[in-house]
Design an enzyme around this catalytic site. Structure first.
Site, PDB file in Angstrom:
ATOM      1  CG  HIS A  27       5.321  -5.812  -4.792  1.00 28.92           C
ATOM      2  ND1 HIS A  27       4.080  -5.922  -4.319  1.00 28.92           N
ATOM      3  CD2 HIS A  27       6.178  -4.511  -4.384  1.00 28.92           C
ATOM      4  CE1 HIS A  27       4.431  -4.428  -3.557  1.00 28.92           C
ATOM      5  NE2 HIS A  27       5.511  -3.435  -4.047  1.00 28.92           N
ATOM      6  CB  VAL A  70     -15.791 -12.744 -22.989  1.00 37.27           C
ATOM      7  CG1 VAL A  70     -14.747 -11.303 -22.655  1.00 37.27           C
ATOM      8  CG2 VAL A  70     -15.042 -13.421 -22.761  1.00 37.27           C
ATOM      9  CG  ASP A  71     -17.038  -9.908 -18.790  1.00 34.72           C
ATOM     10  OD1 ASP A  71     -16.354 -10.330 -19.208  1.00 34.72           O
ATOM     11  OD2 ASP A  71     -16.806  -8.709 -19.011  1.00 34.72           O
ATOM     12  CB  CYS A  74       5.298  -3.810  -0.147  1.00 32.71           C
ATOM     13  SG  CYS A  74       5.890  -2.426   0.429  1.00 32.71           S
ATOM     14  CE1 TYR A  75       1.825   0.911   5.979  1.00 28.07           C
ATOM     15  CE2 TYR A  75      -0.008  -0.904   5.876  1.00 28.07           C
ATOM     16  CZ  TYR A  75       0.572   0.639   6.465  1.00 28.07           C
ATOM     17  OH  TYR A  75      -0.481   1.154   7.813  1.00 28.07           O
ATOM     18  CE  LYS A 102     -12.633  -9.556 -20.031  1.00 29.74           C
ATOM     19  NZ  LYS A 102     -14.032  -8.626 -20.021  1.00 29.74           N
ATOM     20  CD  GLU A 112       2.339  -8.237  -5.692  1.00 34.84           C
ATOM     21  OE1 GLU A 112       3.389  -8.978  -4.691  1.00 34.84           O
ATOM     22  OE2 GLU A 112       1.714  -7.100  -4.803  1.00 34.84           O
ATOM     23  N   GLY A 135       0.912  -0.880  -0.151  1.00 31.16           N
ATOM     24  CA  GLY A 135       0.104  -0.537   0.387  1.00 31.16           C
ATOM     25  C   GLY A 135       0.584   1.550  -0.706  1.00 31.16           C
TER      26      GLY A 135
END
Ligand code: XMP
Length: 518
Positions: free
Chosen positions: A175, A232-233, A84-85, A374, A177, A57
């Site tokens: 990070h 697509v949704d 991180c944060y 998505k 991710e 954050g």
């Protein structure tokens, strides 16, 4: 949705990467869910998570209004991973010391692993790996019971853990991710699989089974409708609902005259011919174009289109009769309660959807994609038999080409834009970049410029090409398309689309611009 999957909660402290953490965990086939950092402990416990991740954050723990959590969170006998944060916060709350940054550390760094027994198992070569740092403050003194498990030349404590007294708390200054952290996925896998003990059951085929059963259960013998947009949704939501309730579902596709070339035909082919779904295609283009006549204000365009859409859809629902359910392709990013997920665009444009319908018509909503990102929706689309073309179609706004024609929308201008847009799409596909781009499309500008064709002076329209890369549409970068691709598109548009004599390329990112021009 009835859950039997193990789950990991991500508490959001406002990082731009929070969603990415949840997505990576799901790629490891573990269900993960994002909650605001301020979620009360009782609610966290009610989810019965097998682990908790504290996101990064922008704040510093020393800020007057720093987002904090109660110490009790760390007394739950639950594995915790602070990123991180999240790491600084854990240090601060557990009485370690966080030093104010003298200099931000940002970018790639070489991580030297000092303990590869659990979190770093199988990561790096010879104890060294590349990670992505993005932090200001750093850890000066470890909290009691913690020890450092990795360092960089700048951070003596780039990762730490505490496994004393039954605690399982892990922290990373970098990070895991993001793709730049080479072993990041493995670190997250180690955390959720080995440390939290989550079983990898979260797959799209398991999701189909649960969702189908649930839709059947909800709808019973009733009737449901679904508005197909060509995107697509709604396509995946419809295909899933069709698998659950077959002919009890009617899909409605409204041709508002603002569609891309061959869009209507493609929807018909996929749904009526291929999936044998109950489909009603309505040509309402005259009504929409009449409603839009001489309207130039973007927000008014959107409101008019939204209103007409609801009117047409409602009329059709009454014609079908006794409909009680509305199937909608709402995605997880639309429902996440988090600090960071709503980008600045959330309130900038009126996003047209069928939001007003359910209450007005007393319909009960069925949102089978509410849990999904998505990329998961695309995998699900494959599971339920949608063709690749439809699954990988780039997003297209509800108000369609109307928000890509600056100024008044007329049949002539629509025809011009549709041709130019088809050329952009075709050339981008030919170049092999279609899937890499979030969107690539043409915009028709409300100006004319002077040109020369043969010996003739021309005074014609300008088309702008817009192509962006993005993870979720919230932020976007203009795409660095190869010059020869830009050249080919421009040449073809000027030669093949009559009424256009100039093409420009949009080099603005979001923010401060938006992806669509209106
Ligand atoms: P902006 O222009 O706000 O767009 O940067 C972000 C993403 O949303 C799409 N978009 C819409 N989608 N209804 C939709 O379903 C809308 O009214 C709408 N407006 C924009 C846009 O194409 C981009 O992918």
């Amino acid at each position: 949705m009835e859950f039997w999957h193990d789950r990991v909660l991500v508490l959001d402290f406002g990082s731009q990467y929070t969603q990415l953490i949840a997505r990576r965990i799901r790629e490891a086939q573990v269900y993960s869910q994002i909650l605001p950092y301020s979620t009360p402990l009782a609610r966290i416990q009610a989810y019965r998570p097998k682990g908790i991740i504290l996101s990064g954050g922008p704040a510093s723990v020393y800020d007057r209004r720093a987002p904090l959590v109660a110490k009790q969170l760390f007394e739950q006998d639950l594995p915790v991973l602070g990123i991180c944060y999240g790491m600084q916060l854990i240090t601060h709350v557990l009485d370690g010391e966080v030093a104010k940054a003298t200099r931000r550390e940002y970018g790639r760094a070489e991580l030297l692993i000092d303990d590869d027994s659990d979190l770093f198992k199988g990561v790096g070569e010879g104890g060294v790996t590349t990670v992505w740092m993005s932090h200001g403050d750093r850890i000066e003194r470890l909290p009691k019971g913690f020890r450092s498990i990795a360092h960089t030349s700048n951070s003596p404590i780039a990762a730490m853990k505490s496994v004393a007294d039954g605690r399982r708390i892990y922290c990373l200054q970098f990070h895991p991710e993001v793709a730049h952290t080479v072993g990041g996925f493995r670190i997250l896998q180690n955390f959720v699989h080995d440390i939290c003990g989550c079983k990898p059951t979260w797959t799209m085929s398991s999701y189909v089974e649960t969702a189908v059963a649930q839709i059947r259960d909800t709808v019973g013998k009733g009737k449901a409708i679904c508005a197909l947009s060509g995107g697509v949704d709604s396509a995946v939501a419809a295909a899933l609902a069709h698998r659950a309730i077959g002919k009890q579902l009617t899909c409605v596709f409204i041709d508002n005259g603002l569609l891309r070339r061959e869009e209507g035909a493609q929807v018909q082919k996929t749904f009526a011919s291929h999936l044998k779904l109950n489909l009603r295609c309505l040509d309402r283009s005259s009504e929409f174009l009449k409603g839009l006549r001489a309207v130039t204000d973007p927000e008014r365009k959107r409101k008019i289109i939204g209103r007409l859409f609801i009117k047409s859809f409602e009329a059709e629902a009454y014609r079908i009769g006794q409909v009680r359910f509305l199937v909608q392709g709402t995605l997880y990013p639309d429902v996440i309660e988090s600090v960071s997920f709503k980008g600045p665009s959330a309130t900038i444009k009126t996003h047209h959807n069928v939001g007003g319908l359910p209450t007005k018509m007393r319909l009960r909503l069925i949102e089978p994609l509410r849990e999904l990102f998505k990329d998961e929706v695309r995998l699900l689309g494959k599971e339920v038999g949608l063709p690749d073309d439809m699954i990988w179609r780039q997003p297209f706004p509800g108000p369609g080409l109307a928000v890509r024609i600056l100024g008044a929308v007329t049949r002539e201008r629509l025809a011009m834009l549709r041709e130019a847009d088809a050329i952009v799409e075709e050339e981008v596909r030919n170049s092999g970049l279609y899937r890499e781009l979030w969107q690539a499309f043409a915009v028709l500008l409300p100006v004319r410029t002077v040109g020369v064709m043969g010996d003739q002076r021309t005074y014609e329209h300008v088309v702008a090409i817009r192509a962006v890369t993005s993870l979720d549409g919230m932020t976007a970068d203009w795409a660095k398309l190869p010059h020869d691709l830009l050249g080919t598109m421009a040449n073809r548009i000027i030669n093949e689309v009559s009424g256009v004599n100039r093409v420009v390329y949009d080099v603005s990112s979001k923010p401060p611009s938006t992806i669509e021009w209106e």
